[in-house]
Write a protein that holds these residues in place. Structure first.
Motif, mmCIF file in Angstrom:
data_model
loop_
_atom_site.group_PDB
_atom_site.id
_atom_site.type_symbol
_atom_site.label_atom_id
_atom_site.label_comp_id
_atom_site.label_asym_id
_atom_site.label_seq_id
_atom_site.Cartn_x
_atom_site.Cartn_y
_atom_site.Cartn_z
ATOM 1 N N MET A 1 2.080 6.926 -6.899
ATOM 2 C CA MET A 1 1.027 7.853 -7.310
ATOM 3 C C MET A 1 1.458 9.305 -7.102
ATOM 4 O O MET A 1 1.227 10.167 -7.956
ATOM 5 N N ILE A 2 2.118 9.565 -5.978
ATOM 6 C CA ILE A 2 2.583 10.927 -5.700
ATOM 7 C C ILE A 2 3.633 11.361 -6.723
ATOM 8 O O ILE A 2 3.611 12.487 -7.238
ATOM 9 N N LEU B 1 1.948 12.194 -10.016
ATOM 10 C CA LEU B 1 1.259 13.491 -9.985
ATOM 11 C C LEU B 1 2.259 14.644 -10.061
ATOM 12 O O LEU B 1 2.000 15.666 -10.729
ATOM 13 N N CYS B 2 3.376 14.506 -9.355
ATOM 14 C CA CYS B 2 4.397 15.563 -9.414
ATOM 15 C C CYS B 2 4.953 15.695 -10.832
ATOM 16 O O CYS B 2 5.200 16.807 -11.320
ATOM 17 N N GLY B 3 5.163 14.582 -11.510
ATOM 18 C CA GLY B 3 5.654 14.642 -12.883
ATOM 19 C C GLY B 3 4.672 15.324 -13.810
ATOM 20 O O GLY B 3 5.056 16.141 -14.664
ATOM 21 N N VAL B 4 3.393 15.029 -13.661
ATOM 22 C CA VAL B 4 2.376 15.685 -14.485
ATOM 23 C C VAL B 4 2.347 17.173 -14.219
ATOM 24 O O VAL B 4 2.232 18.006 -15.143
ATOM 25 N N ALA C 1 0.821 -1.219 0.000
ATOM 26 C CA ALA C 1 0.000 0.000 0.000
ATOM 27 C C ALA C 1 0.852 1.266 0.000
ATOM 28 O O ALA C 1 0.627 2.172 -0.810
ATOM 29 N N PRO C 2 1.869 1.421 0.904
ATOM 30 C CA PRO C 2 2.704 2.642 0.860
ATOM 31 C C PRO C 2 3.443 2.802 -0.461
ATOM 32 O O PRO C 2 3.613 3.924 -0.956
ATOM 33 N N GLN C 3 3.896 1.712 -1.058
ATOM 34 C CA GLN C 3 4.613 1.804 -2.325
ATOM 35 C C GLN C 3 3.704 2.336 -3.431
ATOM 36 O O GLN C 3 4.116 3.180 -4.228
ATOM 37 N N SER C 4 2.489 1.851 -3.474
ATOM 38 C CA SER C 4 1.568 2.333 -4.506
ATOM 39 C C SER C 4 1.246 3.805 -4.301
ATOM 40 O O SER C 4 1.132 4.567 -5.272
#
Length: 256
Positions: A234-235, A238-241, A227-230
């Motif tokens: 995701m974070i 989002l930062c890349g986008v 769960a923490p890895q996923s």
């Protein structure tokens, strides 16, 4: 030769019952007969389909219809009794939910047999779906009929006219079960979502196998670890986008 069979119940369970134990045994018997009918219905149109299978389905349906009539009469009289104690009423409502659900499953399987039987005729066995299953299903039908050994009638090759006649009879039986369901809904008003499931089958987990518990524990730990890895992936995404969006905005400003 009707014999006692602890897998389904003897023929006496279809008689009129006056005690909660008898009512429960009738409903349990109906549930198991409907399960046997569902097993047989799944073979229609496949490589194990045969005149013997259609005969077993017909006999199992007859047995189920007998139990449906007995269960309906017993439970309807119980639930209509205004002097019935609250505890017995709750038990009767629980049995009614199991009974009505079994009747609906029986109706659905009968409709399935009718539709598949129309598409796959026994007169043309080459058109049957080769599912890879082998052998017969008389042991399943024997459990439903409470027989130690089911003997088939020698019918020979089934003609198209006889098969159509049986399908017409099945269609009439489906209409009869449909009317039975409507009659049940009109006579007894038991809302299923208000009936609380009770009993040992809804208690603690039956299986205490250490291997099964260890597998479940390992799965829980694995899910907690991933769960923490996923969330981290995701974070980062989002930062890349966001960075790409900012770069596009800057380029548009300088080029303008």
């Amino acid at each position: 030769m009707p014999l006692s069979n602890n897998k389904v119940g003897d023929d006496g369970s279809a008689a009129a019952a006056n005690t909660p134990e008898d009512g429960k045994s009738m409903v349990d018997c109906l549930v198991k007969v409907v399960a046997c009918h569902r097993h047989l219905a799944s073979c229609v149109g496949g490589s194990t389909d045969s005149p013997h299978l259609r005969q077993e389905l017909r006999q199992t349906r007859e047995r189920a219809h007998e139990l449906v009539l007995s269960c309906r009469q017993h439970l309807t009289s119980k639930l209509k009794d205004k002097t019935l104690p609250e505890a017995e009423r709750k038990d009767a409502e629980l049995l009614w939910v199991a009974f009505s659900s079994s009747v609906e499953l029986l109706h659905a399987d009968m409709c399935k047999v009718f539709k598949v039987g129309n598409n796959f005729s026994l007169a043309n066995t080459s058109a049957l779906v080769q599912t890879g299953l082998q052998g017969d299903t008389k042991e399943v039908a024997a459990r439903a009929l409470s027989l130690s050994n089911l003997q088939h009638e020698e019918t020979g090759a089934q003609s198209d006219s006889v098969e159509r006649q049986e399908l017409t009879q099945l269609e009439q039986e489906i209409a009869q079960v449909d009317r039975t369901i409507e009659d049940m809904e009109q006579k007894v008003n038991v809302m299923r979502w208000t009936v609380e499931a009770r009993g040992p089958q809804y208690g603690e987990m039956v299986s205490t196998d250490s291997a099964s518990l260890s597998i479940l524990g390992a799965d829980d730990e694995a899910s907690e670890g991933t769960a923490p890895q996923s969330q981290m992936f995701m974070i980062v995404g989002l930062c890349g986008v966001a960075a790409v969006a900012v770069a596009i905005c800057v380029c548009v400003v300088f080029l303008a």
